[in-house]
Write a protein that holds these residues in place. Structure first.
Motif, short mmCIF file in Angstrom:
data_model
loop_
_atom_site.label_atom_id
_atom_site.label_comp_id
_atom_site.label_asym_id
_atom_site.label_seq_id
_atom_site.Cartn_x
_atom_site.Cartn_y
_atom_site.Cartn_z
N UNK A 1 -31.69 7.88 11.18
CA UNK A 1 -32.57 8.29 10.72
C UNK A 1 -33.01 7.64 9.60
N UNK A 2 -32.76 6.24 9.25
CA UNK A 2 -33.43 5.47 8.67
C UNK A 2 -35.30 4.65 9.38
N UNK A 3 -34.78 4.84 10.91
CA UNK A 3 -36.13 4.27 11.46
C UNK A 3 -37.15 5.33 11.07
N UNK A 4 -36.72 6.32 11.59
CA UNK A 4 -38.12 7.18 10.95
C UNK A 4 -38.10 7.72 10.07
N UNK A 5 -37.71 7.81 9.33
CA UNK A 5 -38.15 7.20 7.81
C UNK A 5 -39.24 6.36 7.52
N UNK A 6 -39.13 4.79 7.73
CA UNK A 6 -40.39 3.92 8.46
C UNK A 6 -41.15 4.40 8.76
N UNK B 1 -32.21 -5.38 0.63
CA UNK B 1 -33.09 -4.89 -0.57
C UNK B 1 -33.20 -3.24 -0.58
N UNK B 2 -33.27 -2.58 -1.53
CA UNK B 2 -32.70 -1.32 -1.07
C UNK B 2 -33.98 -0.42 -0.86
N UNK B 3 -33.80 0.38 0.62
CA UNK B 3 -35.08 0.78 1.25
C UNK B 3 -36.44 1.21 0.62
N UNK C 1 -39.19 -0.89 3.39
CA UNK C 1 -40.19 -0.63 3.18
C UNK C 1 -41.62 -0.85 3.17
N UNK C 2 -41.40 -0.94 2.22
CA UNK C 2 -42.11 -1.59 1.56
C UNK C 2 -43.12 -3.32 1.97
N UNK C 3 -41.96 -3.91 2.01
CA UNK C 3 -42.30 -5.60 2.49
C UNK C 3 -42.48 -4.72 3.88
#
Length: 550
Positions: free
Chosen positions: A78-83, A305-307, A311-313
C-alpha cells in the motif's frame, strides 16, 4: 537459538571448532558447542535475500503469525502504491512510464503475498504453514523499502546493471552477460544502495564454512607446487562471502556506468550487522570498504521519516544544480512559443502523428506550467546567435500569428519594453498563468561561440564537435565553455555527447562534459498544411525543411 549478542561472538571463529569430518572431506562444526547458532541458521532457513544471505530462524517467542506477515506485506504494498501515485501526481514530467521503474520491487511484494495467501485456508499442516511464515522474504523486502524511504531522489528499484556491455547477448531469453541488481537507485542515478539482512551469526557461519572447505582441500590435495598467490584461500575466499562478492559485482558495474559523466557511488546497508564484536566481521567490512563501498551497519541506520516527508525526499528536486544563467537551445525556444504549449489546439486532418500525439499529451502534461516554467524559474536566460537565428527562420516560415507574437515578446523585439511589460504581454497569448519572475527577454549571446568553445574547452570537445551539426556545436559547446546549464529536448544529441565523452575517458574515471538538463518531451510549431502554405510551393519545401530539422 542463541541471540546475536556480543557474548555469543566473544571468541570469534574459535567458538566454531572444527571437529569431525564429513563424508565429502569437509570438516563439520562442533555440534556439542554451546553456540550452535550458525548451524541452526543453515539447517532451518531456506529463503535468501538478493545478496545470497539467509534470514535467521527466530525464536519461537518471536515468530509472527502468517496473518500478521500477510498484513505487513499489504502495508508495504500500500505504501509503495501511494508512492507511485505521488510520482504520477507531482512529477509526471519524468515521463509517462515514471512508475515502471518501481514495478520490479512491487512485483516482488505481490508475489510474496500470493505465496503466503496460498497457505491460508487450513488445508496444510500447521508446522508447514509456520515454517513458510518464518521463511518469508518479507524482512528483506521491508528492509529495502525502509532504506528507500531514507533515500533522496529515487529513480528505480531492483534495477539490473551490466559491466560487460560488449559481451552482452541481447537475444530474447538468452543470458545477457555478467550483471548485478541494485536494490535502490537514488540521487538521480548517482547513488546505488544495496541491502542485505545478513546477521553477525550468519556471517560468522560463512567464514567458518569457508575455513572447513579450505581445510578439507588442503588435507586432500597437494598444493606444495602451487604459487601461494594462486591458492583457493587467496583468490576465492572473498567471493565465498556473499556480501563481499555482491560488493565486488556492484563495483564492477559502477565502473561501467556513468550518470552525468560520473560513476555511481555505492552504499551497502547492513541493518542487522553490528561491528566491533569480533575481528572476523570487522575484517569482512573492511574488505567491502576497500572496494570503495560505503558500509552502513545497524547503529548508523537513520530513523524512518514520516511518510509524507519520505515521499517528498524520494521524488527529489528536479532542477538542483542549475547554473545562475541558463542556456536555452532551439528545441526549447520553439516549445516556449508553440501553440501546443499555450492553447487548446484543435486537431486537423492534415496533422501528422507527432502533432496528434502532442495534442493528446498536453492537457495532462501541461509542458509550460509543469516543466519549463519551473525549470527556468527566476534564472537569467540566454541562447546562442545560431539558435536564435534558426528559431526565427522556422517561426517566420511556418509559425502561426500567435506563435510569431510570442516569439517577438520572448526575444524582446521591442527594446523599450521592461521585463514586467513583456511578461504581461505574453499572458495575453496563453491559457496558463505566467510566473511573475520569468526573466524575459531571452538574451542572445554576443560572444563568438566558436571562439569561446575552442579556447576554454578540453581536447575531447573537438571530438564532440565533429559529431554535431553547426547549430548544436554552437549551443552545447557554448554552454560547456561558459559553465551554463543547457536546457534541451534533443535526446539524440545528448546521447551523442555522452557517448563520445565516455569513450574518450579512461575506464573507472569520472568524465567532464557540458551540464545538460533534458526536457522529457518536445513541442513542435503547429505549422501550416503543405498545400496551403503561403510560400506557394506544393509540396511545401519549407515545411519539409522544418520536418527534417525536427
Amino acid at each position: 537459538m542463541t541471540s546475536d549478542s556480543p557474548q555469543d561472538h566473544a571468541g570469534g571463529l574459535s567458538r566454531l571448532t572444527l571437529s569431525g569430518t564429513l563424508k565429502n572431506g569437509q570438516h563439520s562444526p562442533d555440534l556439542s558447542s554451546p553456540d550452535n547458532s550458525a548451524r541452526d541458521v543453515a539447517l532451518s532457513s531456506s529463503n535468501t535475500d538478493d545478496s545470497g544471505s539467509r534470514p535467521e530462524q527466530p525464536s519461537n517467542a518471536s515468530i509472527a503469525s502468517l496473518d500478521e506477515i500477510i498484513r505487513r506485506c499489504r502495508v508495504l504494498l500500500s505504501e509503495l502504491a501511494d508512492f507511485q501515485r505521488h510520482i504520477k501526481a507531482q512529477y509526471y514530467a519524468r515521463g509517462e512510464n515514471a512508475t515502471d521503474t518501481f514495478n520490479a520491487f512491487s512485483n516482488c511484494v505481490k508475489a510474496e503475498i500470493r505465496g503466503l495467501e496460498r497457505l491460508t485456508g487450513g488445508h496444510l499442516p500447521q508446522g508447514k504453514v509456520q515454517h513458510a511464515a518464518t521463511s518469508s522474504n518479507l524482512p528483506f523486502l521491508e528492509a529495502v523499502w525502509d532504506a528507500t524511504k531514507c533515500a533522496q531522489n529515487v529513480v528505480a528499484m531492483m534495477k539490473i546493471f551490466y559491466w560487460d556491455k560488449q559481451g552482452r547477448n541481447l537475444a530474447r531469453n538468452q543470458p545477457k552477460g555478467p550483471h548485478t541488481t541494485v536494490d535502490i537507485v537514488a540521487d538521480g542515478g548517482l547513488e546505488w544502495i544495496k541491502v542485505s539482512t545478513i546477521t553477525n551469526t550468519r556471517l560468522l557461519f560463512e567464514k567458518a564454512k569457508l575455513g572447513w572447505e579450505q581445510g578439507a582441500l588442503s588435507d586432500e590435495d597437494d598444493l606444495s607446487d602451487c604459487d601461494a598467490d594462486e591458492s583457493p584461500a587467496k583468490n576465492e575466499s572473498d567471493d565465498a562471502i556473499s556480501i563481499v562478492k555482491t560488493a565486488r559485482d556492484l563495483a564492477r558495474a559502477a565502473r561501467a556506468v556513468r550518470v552525468s559523466y560520473k560513476h555511481p557511488r555505492i552504499k551497502y546497508m547492513l541493518p542487522r550487522i553490528r561491528p566491533g564484536q569480533t575481528s572476523v566481521i570487522d575484517e569482512v567490512l573492511d574488505d567491502i570498504r576497500a572496494l570503495g563501498v560505503t558500509v552502513v551497519c545497524a547503529e548508523d541506520v537513520p530513523p524512518l521519516p514520516p511518510l509524507d516527508a519520505a515521499f517528498s525526499a524520494m521524488t527529489g528536486k528536479r532542477f538542483v544544480g542549475f547554473s545562475d544563467l541558463i542556456n536555452i537551445d532551439c528545441t526549447i525556444l520553439l516549445a516556449i512559443v508553440s501553440d501546443f504549449s499555450h492553447t487548446a489546439v484543435k486537431e486537423e486532418d492534415w496533422f501528422h502523428t507527432a502533432l496528434k500525439t502532442q495534442i493528446k499529451a498536453e492537457p495532462k502534461l501541461q509542458l509550460m506550467p509543469s516543466i519549463l516554467y519551473p525549470a527556468m524559474g527566476s534564472h537569467a536566460l540566454i541562447c546562442t546567435r545560431a539558435a536564435a537565428k534558426r528559431m526565427h527562420e522556422i517561426v517566420d516560415t511556418i509559425g502561426t500569428e500567435s506563435e510569431k507574437a510570442r516569439t517577438a515578446i520572448m526575444m524582446g523585439t521591442d527594446a523599450t519594453q521592461t521585463r514586467q511589460q513583456l511578461v504581461r504581454d505574453f499572458r495575453l497569448h496563453s491559457i496558463h498563468e505566467i510566473p511573475a519572475d520569468w526573466q524575459l527577454p531571452i538574451t542572445v549571446a554576443d560572444e563568438d561561440t566558436t571562439v569561446v568553445a575552442t579556447t576554454r574547452l578540453p581536447a575531447v570537445a573537438q571530438q564532440v564537435g565533429r559529431k554535431l551539426t553547426p547549430i548544436n556545436q554552437s549551443v552545447f559547446l557554448y554552454g560547456w565553455a561558459t559553465g551554463c546549464t543547457t536546457v534541451t529536448s534533443n535526446r539524440t544529441v545528448v546521447r551523442q555527447i555522452e557517448s563520445v565523452i565516455d569513450g574518450a575517458t579512461p575506464a573507472g574515471e569520472d568524465a567532464q562534459g557540458p551540464m545538460v538538463w533534458l526536457c522529457p518531451t518536445a513541442r513542435s510549431l503547429v505549422g501550416k498544411e503543405k498545400n496551403r502554405c503561403t510560400c506557394g510551393s506544393t509540396p511545401c519545401l519549407r515545411n519539409a525543411e522544418y520536418r527534417c530539422y525536427r
